[in-house]
Design an enzyme around this catalytic site. Sequence first.
Site, mmCIF file in Angstrom:
data_model
loop_
_atom_site.group_PDB
_atom_site.id
_atom_site.type_symbol
_atom_site.label_atom_id
_atom_site.label_comp_id
_atom_site.label_asym_id
_atom_site.label_seq_id
_atom_site.Cartn_x
_atom_site.Cartn_y
_atom_site.Cartn_z
ATOM 1 N N THR A 82 50.376 37.679 35.475
ATOM 2 C CA THR A 82 50.207 39.163 35.708
ATOM 3 C C THR A 82 51.443 39.677 35.989
ATOM 4 O O THR A 82 52.241 39.331 36.722
ATOM 5 C CB THR A 82 49.113 39.373 36.592
ATOM 6 O OG1 THR A 82 49.450 39.052 37.908
ATOM 7 C CG2 THR A 82 47.670 38.653 36.062
ATOM 8 N N ASP A 115 39.729 54.454 47.280
ATOM 9 C CA ASP A 115 40.202 53.159 48.098
ATOM 10 C C ASP A 115 38.723 52.383 48.253
ATOM 11 O O ASP A 115 37.944 52.895 48.716
ATOM 12 C CB ASP A 115 40.739 53.536 49.249
ATOM 13 C CG ASP A 115 41.183 52.570 50.133
ATOM 14 O OD1 ASP A 115 41.029 51.359 49.857
ATOM 15 O OD2 ASP A 115 41.551 52.729 51.401
ATOM 16 N N VAL A 116 38.772 51.216 47.453
ATOM 17 C CA VAL A 116 37.871 50.456 47.586
ATOM 18 C C VAL A 116 37.519 49.682 48.876
ATOM 19 O O VAL A 116 36.489 49.314 49.223
ATOM 20 C CB VAL A 116 37.670 49.444 46.471
ATOM 21 C CG1 VAL A 116 37.490 49.712 45.170
ATOM 22 C CG2 VAL A 116 38.915 48.233 46.503
ATOM 23 N N VAL A 166 48.054 32.954 37.599
ATOM 24 C CA VAL A 166 47.615 33.526 36.251
ATOM 25 C C VAL A 166 48.949 34.535 35.984
ATOM 26 O O VAL A 166 49.239 35.387 36.922
ATOM 27 C CB VAL A 166 46.321 34.306 36.450
ATOM 28 C CG1 VAL A 166 46.362 35.293 35.040
ATOM 29 C CG2 VAL A 166 45.193 33.349 36.505
ATOM 30 N N LYS A 181 39.851 35.454 50.935
ATOM 31 C CA LYS A 181 39.210 35.039 49.517
ATOM 32 C C LYS A 181 38.302 34.221 50.110
ATOM 33 O O LYS A 181 37.381 33.659 49.433
ATOM 34 C CB LYS A 181 40.229 34.396 48.797
ATOM 35 C CG LYS A 181 40.913 35.832 47.952
ATOM 36 C CD LYS A 181 40.107 36.638 47.552
ATOM 37 C CE LYS A 181 41.042 37.616 46.794
ATOM 38 N NZ LYS A 181 40.074 38.737 45.941
ATOM 39 N N TYR A 184 45.554 36.332 53.203
ATOM 40 C CA TYR A 184 45.071 36.251 52.055
ATOM 41 C C TYR A 184 44.086 35.036 51.710
ATOM 42 O O TYR A 184 42.846 35.180 51.227
ATOM 43 C CB TYR A 184 46.263 36.184 50.798
ATOM 44 C CG TYR A 184 45.587 36.190 49.362
ATOM 45 C CD1 TYR A 184 45.129 37.449 48.903
ATOM 46 C CD2 TYR A 184 46.065 35.020 48.757
ATOM 47 C CE1 TYR A 184 44.722 37.255 47.528
ATOM 48 C CE2 TYR A 184 45.284 35.282 47.281
ATOM 49 C CZ TYR A 184 44.875 36.477 46.832
ATOM 50 O OH TYR A 184 44.386 36.601 45.633
ATOM 51 N N ILE A 211 44.554 41.708 35.261
ATOM 52 C CA ILE A 211 43.161 41.116 34.867
ATOM 53 C C ILE A 211 42.179 42.211 34.917
ATOM 54 O O ILE A 211 41.420 42.138 33.908
ATOM 55 C CB ILE A 211 42.887 39.954 36.063
ATOM 56 C CG1 ILE A 211 43.774 39.029 36.050
ATOM 57 C CG2 ILE A 211 41.375 39.584 35.520
ATOM 58 C CD1 ILE A 211 43.548 37.819 37.267
#
Length: 247
Positions: A189, A62-63, A187, A158, A154, A29
């Site tokens: 991917t 690394d975010v 989606v 989110k 997860y 994405i």
Amino acid sequence: MSGDAVDRPDPLAALRGAPVVVSGGAGGIGVALLGALERAGLRTASIDLRASGAATLDLVADVADPAAVEQAVAQVAEELGAPGALVSAAGVVSEHPLGELAPEEWRRVVDASLTSGFLLARAVAPHLVARGGGPIAMVSTGYATKGMLHGPHYAAAKAGVEALVKSLALELGPSGVRVNAVALGPVRTPMLDAKPGFDEAAVAATLPLRRVGTVADAVDPLLFLLGEGSGWVTGQVLHVNGGMLMP
């Protein structure tokens, strides 16, 4: 009927001259979003553990690391100018029964999928405030609302993203900063293709629209949230999932 003009031939005009920061830019994405923004004539900066190959400026960082995020955003401002928008699309997902979900894996998924959005918003928001406003868009999932079998880490991360979006919208709205999220369904991917046992036809059969999403299905709502057409939209979670979830 209001006499205000509604013709917006260039809904992204307000972002011209200011780069759009995209985390998770090397994902399916992210690459598609960067390509769409570049084709629209905007400059982009990708922050990811891998180079995207699609951005004006590719930063490998690394975010989930506070110092790395601050350094990366500072580099964007130095090389491309102060950011004009942020898309936080970083995240990782794994599946484990509760008894097999190690605390280390919990932290890894939560840091990549939630903490990264906080760190990026903290680093980018001052630039948006200084220029009189701008959009922040984050990527969530329908599992944040419905829960995820073998994926509590997860789903919880989110759900945290959606609470973060609403909280930041309250704080930053008076400065003209809009904060929203797109909650996606399945989606198509590379990450989804690599999921063990993934059966696209079986998943599509469960959706009212009878197909899984494409990257375009994910990118178009993000472009909407970045553009002037969503100028009076903030604190919202837009569900884009083919009918998987109807909250």
